[in-house]
Write an enzyme that holds these catalytic residues in place. Structure first.
Site, mmCIF file in Angstrom:
data_model
loop_
_atom_site.group_PDB
_atom_site.id
_atom_site.type_symbol
_atom_site.label_atom_id
_atom_site.label_comp_id
_atom_site.label_asym_id
_atom_site.label_seq_id
_atom_site.Cartn_x
_atom_site.Cartn_y
_atom_site.Cartn_z
ATOM 1 N N ASP A 145 0.856 -1.191 0.000
ATOM 2 C CA ASP A 145 0.000 0.000 0.000
ATOM 3 C C ASP A 145 0.898 1.250 0.000
ATOM 4 O O ASP A 145 1.714 1.405 -0.899
ATOM 5 C CB ASP A 145 -0.953 -0.086 1.209
ATOM 6 N N HIS A 152 -7.121 -6.690 -0.365
ATOM 7 C CA HIS A 152 -6.099 -5.654 -0.238
ATOM 8 C C HIS A 152 -5.027 -5.983 0.802
ATOM 9 O O HIS A 152 -3.839 -5.801 0.550
ATOM 10 C CB HIS A 152 -6.756 -4.316 0.106
ATOM 11 N N TYR A 203 -1.826 11.375 2.414
ATOM 12 C CA TYR A 203 -2.743 11.677 1.310
ATOM 13 C C TYR A 203 -2.774 13.182 1.027
ATOM 14 O O TYR A 203 -2.881 13.597 -0.133
ATOM 15 C CB TYR A 203 -4.158 11.185 1.646
#
Length: 326
Positions: free
Chosen positions: A108, A298, A235
């Site tokens: 990730d 994931h 982010y």
């Protein structure tokens, strides 16, 4: 290499790059070093299965909490979460450990950090493995511009505004927030209009099949302490990172690399990842590449640890056996 006992996980802190990094380590100190970089919202603990498997095969598994996470420093300044700061932490950690070259495995966000480490310091890497996230060259437009058409419900869009996601997360206890993310099994991470992404996610009432309630509690305890702002700042720096990466426009990855991805991983279809891999575009950007698609979602290294461990160990063994026979 001969198999040996995995030994206990050792914990320590290193003052590097102006912050303190918490590091978990397992395996012989003289073994080939494998640095394990976690993603969102995770900790070093997400590598517990890989650390034991690597250590049992004679590798030195090193898993830090990235800045903003767990028992590592949580800088208050948003600008302290640029990709240069995060990669800088990793390089400083290698210097602290006096490790000239290592293997790196990233999942990730940890995969994104791994790819940037390849771009910035290929001289420090023997080979890399990324989980779930392929390398994408720098896009012609910024991240928020690229995702603007997805609307306000898209998770990255909602994460941009300081405080917004934290306020939404606070309506749930920390363990529930984590369980909602760990339970994602759909492809398009976009909430309906007017709905916060965390409220859109569902938390199953039963325990996760691949994580004990005790392990979930360990995660929750650390996120309760350190909060979500540091992780969310990764982010919030995406557009700045895009601007900072202009000198690497068009650069390719020269380090030997392997991608392991779950066939049901979030975004495989909606982000065009499957087409990117199968069309050969990924291989053109990472010439020395292997790809393994396995059954899973994931959080693949926790969900399918035996399969992931086999893929990682078989890949790393190619390099260690080559060196042993050289």
């Amino acid at each position: 290499m001969e198999a040996s006992g995995a030994g206990e996980v050792r914990h320590w802190n290193a003052d590097v790059n102006g912050i303190s990094l918490h590091v978990a380590e397992q395996g012989p100190a003289a073994g080939p070093a494998v640095l394990l970089l976690h993603g969102f919202p995770e900790l070093w603990l997400s590598w517990r299965h890989q650390m034991a498997a690597l250590a049992a095969r004679g590798f030195r598994a090193i898993a830090p909490d990235l800045r903003g996470y767990g028992d590592s420093s949580v800088p208050a300044d948003l600008a302290a979460y640029s990709i240069f700061h995060i990669v800088g932490d990793i390089v400083a950690l290698l210097d602290h450990l006096r490790l000239p070259k290592v293997f790196v495995v990233g999942h990730d966000w940890g995969a994104l950090v791994t790819w940037h480490l390849c771009l910035f310091r290929p001289d420090r890497l023997r080979a890399v493995v990324t989980l779930g996230v392929p390398f994408f060259p720098r896009a012609p437009v910024s991240t928020t511009e690229a995702f603007a058409a997805r609307g306000d419900g898209f998770y990255i869009t909602q994460f941009q505004e300081p405080g917004r996601a934290e306020k939404a997360f606070a309506r749930h206890d920390v363990a529930t927030v984590l369980k909602k993310f760990y339970s994602i099994q759909f492809d398009d991470p976009t909430a309906p209009p007017g709905v916060e992404f965390i409220d859109f996610l569902e938390a199953p009432s039963s325990p996760l099949p691949w994580m004990t309630e005790e392990e979930l509690g360990q995660y929750a305890e650390k996120f309760q302490k350190s909060g979500f702002t540091g992780p969310l700042n990764y982010y919030r720096m995406m557009d700045m990172n895009w601007r900072l990466m202009a000198p690497w426009n068009g650069a390719k990855i020269t380090v030997p690399a392997k991608l392991i991805a779950g066939d049901k991983n979030i975004g495989v279809q909606s982000f065009g990842i499957e087409h990117y891999i199968k069309s050969g575009a990924f291989k053109s950007n990472v010439p020395d590449l292997e790809v393994s698609i396995i059954d899973g979602h994931h959080f693949i290294q926790q969900e399918q640890p035996d399969k992931v461990n086999h893929e990682i160990l078989s890949y790393l063994h190619k390099f260690t056996s080559e060196e042993a026979s050289a």
